[in-house]
Design a protein around this motif. Structure first.
Motif, short mmCIF file in Angstrom:
data_model
loop_
_atom_site.label_atom_id
_atom_site.label_comp_id
_atom_site.label_asym_id
_atom_site.label_seq_id
_atom_site.Cartn_x
_atom_site.Cartn_y
_atom_site.Cartn_z
N TRP A 387 47.88 38.19 33.49
CA TRP A 387 48.77 38.51 32.37
C TRP A 387 48.22 37.88 31.11
O TRP A 387 47.27 37.09 31.17
CB TRP A 387 50.21 38.11 32.68
N VAL A 388 48.77 38.25 29.96
CA VAL A 388 48.12 37.93 28.69
C VAL A 388 48.03 36.44 28.42
O VAL A 388 47.15 35.99 27.68
CB VAL A 388 48.85 38.61 27.50
N PHE A 389 48.92 35.65 29.03
CA PHE A 389 48.91 34.21 28.76
C PHE A 389 48.10 33.42 29.78
O PHE A 389 48.00 32.19 29.69
CB PHE A 389 50.35 33.67 28.72
N ALA A 390 47.53 34.11 30.76
CA ALA A 390 46.75 33.42 31.79
C ALA A 390 45.35 33.12 31.27
O ALA A 390 44.75 33.91 30.54
CB ALA A 390 46.66 34.28 33.06
N LYS A 391 44.84 31.97 31.67
CA LYS A 391 43.48 31.61 31.30
C LYS A 391 42.54 32.06 32.41
O LYS A 391 42.83 31.88 33.60
CB LYS A 391 43.37 30.09 31.11
N PRO A 392 41.41 32.68 32.06
CA PRO A 392 40.46 33.14 33.08
C PRO A 392 40.01 32.00 33.97
O PRO A 392 39.88 30.85 33.54
CB PRO A 392 39.29 33.68 32.24
N VAL A 393 39.80 32.31 35.25
CA VAL A 393 39.33 31.32 36.21
C VAL A 393 37.86 31.04 35.96
O VAL A 393 37.05 31.96 35.82
CB VAL A 393 39.53 31.85 37.66
N THR A 394 37.52 29.76 35.88
CA THR A 394 36.13 29.39 35.65
C THR A 394 35.33 29.48 36.93
O THR A 394 35.87 29.55 38.03
CB THR A 394 36.04 27.97 35.10
N THR A 395 34.01 29.46 36.78
CA THR A 395 33.13 29.50 37.95
C THR A 395 33.37 28.30 38.85
O THR A 395 33.39 28.40 40.07
CB THR A 395 31.65 29.53 37.50
#
Length: 400
Positions: A387-395
């Motif tokens: 969703w728009v407020f989620a931060k992408p998961v890092t490697t």
């Protein structure tokens, strides 16, 4: 060189055949049920509401589909439930009573909902993400073409063939049974790309998908149950006239389905769903106050066009899902979709007796709420970006 015999031995070909087979049976049931219930079983809005609530119970129990995968392959289950769907429709005309329709509707519904659960899961598993929206548009077109065929057949058989609705039910259901058996023998078993989990799965990160799915089931159920009933009760449409309306809606989808699939692939899930729910808000609101049969028919056709855009809900999920969780989540999603579908028709059938307009105004409210939710879908959905407020998961987080 691939032999002609094996050129069509592809998952896509089986998906298209299943897309054709399902509406032959379910389209027959849907086209005739209002007239059959009113003319042969003396139903009012209250009985229709009870029948439709019962019809959705197997959808509510669709989460149990995952437990069947421990014993039977998913592709096999899809064909078995397609056969059950056809059988349930074929025997509908033999029991023209309240109790009889409850029994045949339940049998048909088990086949329909578990088949759809399996088909949706297999579609997301077998197709590449970049191709899913466009191919699902083709599936809509194929299913609509089959519906066009069956609705045309219904109109001819009732209007000019002199057959009873019982015979038409038998023919429509029988065609689906024949195709299910034919597919059983004609297609090989296609291996899973990723082995599916055989347990129930609920993920916090799928929460927005669950909410959108729930609201979609609620507002869609209102229109499916009561829009057709309005045409029969308020405007006096007979079975042949209803079939012509369905013919027009399916003809539009034959053309619009592939175009909508390509559009979703181009503009993305978020924008597609935004357009859908803005359109549905106006359709529901207009349906609440319509006094013209022709305008009611136009609204019915517009609803089917907008509904085709709901495939963006599934393509959104495919992008955020763990590939091993598609089958179990398909069952859970069907259950969530049918919570409101089980609870709403009976009380809304009673509300219908007081104010039909109020039923559609609730649908307009649900469309607005859905619009708010789909605006939370990111333009680039993926695991960790649900969703728009989620931060992408890092490697590093993925590795951990």
């Amino acid at each position: 060189m691939t032999s002609p015999k094996r050129a069509w031995h592809r998952p896509e070909a089986l998906l298209l055949l299943m897309a054709v087979a399902m509406p032959l049976a379910f389209g027959t049931w849907l086209a005739l049920i209002n007239n059959f219930a009113i003319e042969r079983a003396a139903f009012t809005g209250a009985e229709i509401g009870i029948l439709q609530s019962l019809r959705e119970i197997p959808g509510f129990l669709a989460f149990t589909f995952i437990f069947l995968l421990a014993w039977v392959r998913e592709q096999t289950l899809a064909l078995l439930f397609l056969l059950l769907l056809g059988f349930g429709v074929a025997i509908t005309g033999l029991l023209p009573s309240f109790s009889g329709l409850l029994v045949t509707t339940f049998v048909m519904s088990v086949g329909f909902h578990y088949f759809e659960t399996a088909r949706n899961s297999l579609t997301l598993q077998w197709l590449e993400k970049s191709q899913t929206a466009a191919f699902m548009g083709k599936m809509i077109a194929a299913g609509s073409a089959a519906s066009l065929l069956i609705y045309g057949m219904i109109w001819l058989l009732l209007e000019h063939g002199g057959l009873s609705m019982a015979w038409v039910y038998a023919i429509g259901g029988g065609l689906a049974v024949v195709l299910a058996v034919g597919a059983w023998f004609a297609f090989p078993h296609f291996p899973e790309k990723v082995e599916q989990h055989k347990k129930l799965i609920l993920r916090k990160r799928y929460s927005l998908y669950y909410v959108i799915t729930f609201l979609a089931g609620a507002r869609r159920q209102i229109f499916m149950v009561f829009a057709g009933f309005l045409l029969v009760e308020k405007f006096g449409f007979d079975a042949a006239a209803i079939s012509l309306v369905f013919l027009a809606s399916m003809a539009l989808n034959v053309v619009a389905g592939p175009a909508i699939g390509r559009l979703i692939g181009r503009i993305g899930d978020r924008r597609a769903l935004t357009y859908e729910y803005i359109g549905l808000f106006f359709v529901f609101t207009a349906y609440a106050f319509v006094d013209s049969a022709w305008i009611a028919v136009v609204l019915y056709l517009l609803d089917h066009i907008f509904f085709a855009m709901s495939i963006a809900i599934r393509t959104y999920f495919q992008k955020i899902a763990d590939p091993a969780e598609i089958a179990p989540t398909a069952g859970v999603a069907f259950t969530i979709n049918h919570i409101a579908a089980v609870l709403l028709p009976a009380p809304f059938g009673l509300l219908w007796l007081v104010s039909p307009s109020a039923v559609f105004l609730v649908g307009a409210g649900l469309a607005l709420l859905s619009l708010v939710c789909v605006r939370l879908v990111p333009t680039d959905p993926r695991p960790g970006r649900e969703w728009v407020f989620a931060k992408p998961v890092t490697t590093e987080q993925q590795a951990g």
